[in-house]
Design an enzyme around this catalytic site. Structure first.
Site, PDB file in Angstrom:
ATOM      1  NE  ARG A   1      -3.670   0.669   2.678  1.00  0.00           N
ATOM      2  CZ  ARG A   1      -4.248   0.654   3.955  1.00  0.00           C
ATOM      3  NH1 ARG A   1      -3.671   0.969   5.082  1.00  0.00           N
ATOM      4  NH2 ARG A   1      -5.488  -0.171   4.133  1.00  0.00           N
TER       5      ARG A   1
ATOM      6  CE  LYS B   1      -8.416   3.517   3.422  1.00  0.00           C
ATOM      7  NZ  LYS B   1      -9.851   3.678   3.344  1.00  0.00           N
TER       8      LYS B   1
ATOM      9  CB  SER C   1     -11.970  -1.466   0.634  1.00  0.00           C
ATOM     10  OG  SER C   1     -10.765  -1.765   0.673  1.00  0.00           O
TER      11      SER C   1
END
Length: 204
Positions: free
Chosen positions: A38, A136, A107
């Site tokens: 990521r 996040k 997601s």
């Protein structure tokens, strides 16, 4: 490809390449079954170089590499697949670009999103946030019962993500998930091998 989602490591962008490779290798030795790279703010070249180096490492262990968001990077390094969010390129468009053999994770945080993802070709779902998370900032914690409702609603596997630790993982038992996705608990561990081992054993 046999998709083993038991212990899914999501990397942190802050880690320099050598540190990243060391942590990932140690985590794999502890039982990590899948790795997602990521990179939210890296430019394309940096992302590509990290992905290429990580792919070389993972190939030695026969562990699949998933690339977050960037379909081009996934194709460039022959990754196993990509993972996309609700605000990324739509799944049907991603499926038009990628070979059918490639994995696509999506997601989701609602039953509606989960059903649409399954219908349009998702290989698996990342469901969250399971718990409050600092990784996040915009992640909202799932309302009670939604994780179970999502896993019951679809036939593709679901992975819980968001704030998962060794202390709270047991509360995810019996929710129907195929595994857990872990970021900070492994990326910031003093001993990633040992922590991965403990995560892996708690799911058996």
């Amino acid at each position: 490809m046999n998709l083993d989602l038991t212990l899914y490591l999501v990397t942190e962008e802050a880690a320099p390449l050598e540190t990243l490779l060391t942590i990932v290798e140690e985590a794999i030795e502890g039982g990590v079954t899948l790795v997602q790279l990521r990179e939210k703010s890296s430019d394309g070249n940096v992302f590509y170089e990290k992905a290429k180096a990580l792919k070389e490492l993972l190939d030695r262990y026969d562990v699949p590499l998933i690339i977050n968001d960037r379909v081009d990077v996934a194709l460039a390094v022959s990754a196993a697949g990509v993972h996309i969010g609700q605000s990324d390129l739509p799944l049907h468009a991603v499926r038009n670009i990628l070979p059918q053999s490639m994995i696509v994770g999506v997601s989701v945080s609602t039953v509606e999103e989960a059903l649409l993802a399954e219908e349009t070709g998702a290989s698996y779902l990342g469901v969250g946030a399971a718990f409050p998370t600092g990784t996040k900032s915009d992640a909202k914690v799932l309302p009670a019962g939604i994780l179970e409702e999502i896993t019951r609603s679809v036939s593709i596997p679901s992975v819980a993500i968001g704030g998962i630790t060794l202390e709270n993982i047991e509360s995810l038992w019996n929710t129907g998930i195929a595994g857990v996705a872990v970021v900070s608990a492994l990326m910031q561990a003093e001993n990633p091998t040992q922590i991965a081992r403990e995560f892996f054993s708690k799911q058996k």
